[in-house]
Design a protein around this motif. Structure first.
Motif, short mmCIF file in Angstrom:
data_model
loop_
_atom_site.label_atom_id
_atom_site.label_comp_id
_atom_site.label_asym_id
_atom_site.label_seq_id
_atom_site.Cartn_x
_atom_site.Cartn_y
_atom_site.Cartn_z
N CYS A 117 0.85 -1.19 0.00
CA CYS A 117 0.00 0.00 0.00
C CYS A 117 0.89 1.24 0.00
CB CYS A 117 -0.91 0.02 1.22
SG CYS A 117 -2.10 -1.32 1.23
N ASP A 119 0.71 5.22 0.34
CA ASP A 119 -0.16 6.29 0.83
C ASP A 119 -1.60 5.80 0.99
OD1 ASP A 119 2.02 8.06 0.86
OD2 ASP A 119 1.67 8.67 -1.22
N GLY A 120 -1.75 4.56 1.49
CA GLY A 120 -3.06 3.99 1.78
C GLY A 120 -3.75 3.31 0.61
N LYS A 121 -3.17 3.36 -0.61
CA LYS A 121 -3.78 2.75 -1.79
C LYS A 121 -2.98 1.52 -2.21
CE LYS A 121 -5.58 7.11 -3.41
NZ LYS A 121 -5.38 8.23 -4.30
N ASP A 124 -0.73 -1.79 -7.76
CA ASP A 124 -0.90 -2.83 -8.77
C ASP A 124 0.49 -3.36 -9.12
OD1 ASP A 124 -1.98 -4.49 -10.77
OD2 ASP A 124 -1.68 -2.94 -12.30
#
Length: 181
Positions: A117, A119-121, A124
């Motif tokens: 992850c 920054d929290g995302k 892919d």
């Protein structure tokens, strides 16, 4: 006259053995060989660094025992990018790790449910063939000259990987040959 053969004297024979019967052609060949040898020496001394992949952490992208090259000039005009496979010196002049960059300077990186992850995302990662579901780590903020590197074989236990934040100065260059996809 037809059928005559020319005999060489001692000095002619020595010349034929030492530089051949056509000295100009021999000189051109010698010049080409010396130039090639110098170019190869310079290429492998200052540009390409051979590395042997040791261990399973980059599988299946790179196999254990595979030999590859690190391009030391790859980052002369730009900084390393996410997804680049690089050579990193974590410790000592002769210890080189081949790892993939997943985190860039200023980002916050964590592992949640086996996923990277940023920054929290969730990142892919199409190059992963052996994803993990149990990799967990708290968020870590990268400094202005830090990159986060990790191997592609995420089926290995988290603790068995050499990974983490590394300073830009420790990234030697980018791997030249791409492994299997």
């Amino acid at each position: 006259m037809a059928g005559e053969t020319k005999t060489l004297g001692i000095s002619g024979w020595i010349q034929a053995v030492a530089i051949g019967r056509r000295p100009r052609r021999t000189l051109v060949r010698l010049t080409v060989l010396i130039t090639l040898a110098v170019c190869v020496f310079l290429l492998f001394s200052f540009v390409l660094m051979p590395v042997r992949i040791n261990g399973p952490s980059m599988m299946p992208t790179y196999q254990n025992g595979e030999i590859n090259f690190i391009n030391r000039l790859a980052y002369m005009n730009h900084e390393p990018q996410r997804g680049d496979v690089v050579g990193v010196r974590f410790s000592g002049p002769h210890v080189m790790y081949v790892k993939r960059i997943v985190g860039l300077p200023g980002e916050t990186i964590s592992f949640t449910g086996g996923c990277v992850c940023i920054d929290g995302k969730v990142l892919d990662e199409p190059y992963l063939k052996f994803p993990s579901t149990d990799w967990e780590s708290p968020p870590k903020h990268l400094g202005p000259a830090e990159y986060y590197v990790v191997g592609d074989n995420r089926s290995m236990p988290f603790e068995d990987h050499q990974k983490g934040a590394t300073e830009r100065r420790r990234i030697i260059g980018r791997i030249v040959l791409h492994g299997q996809s």
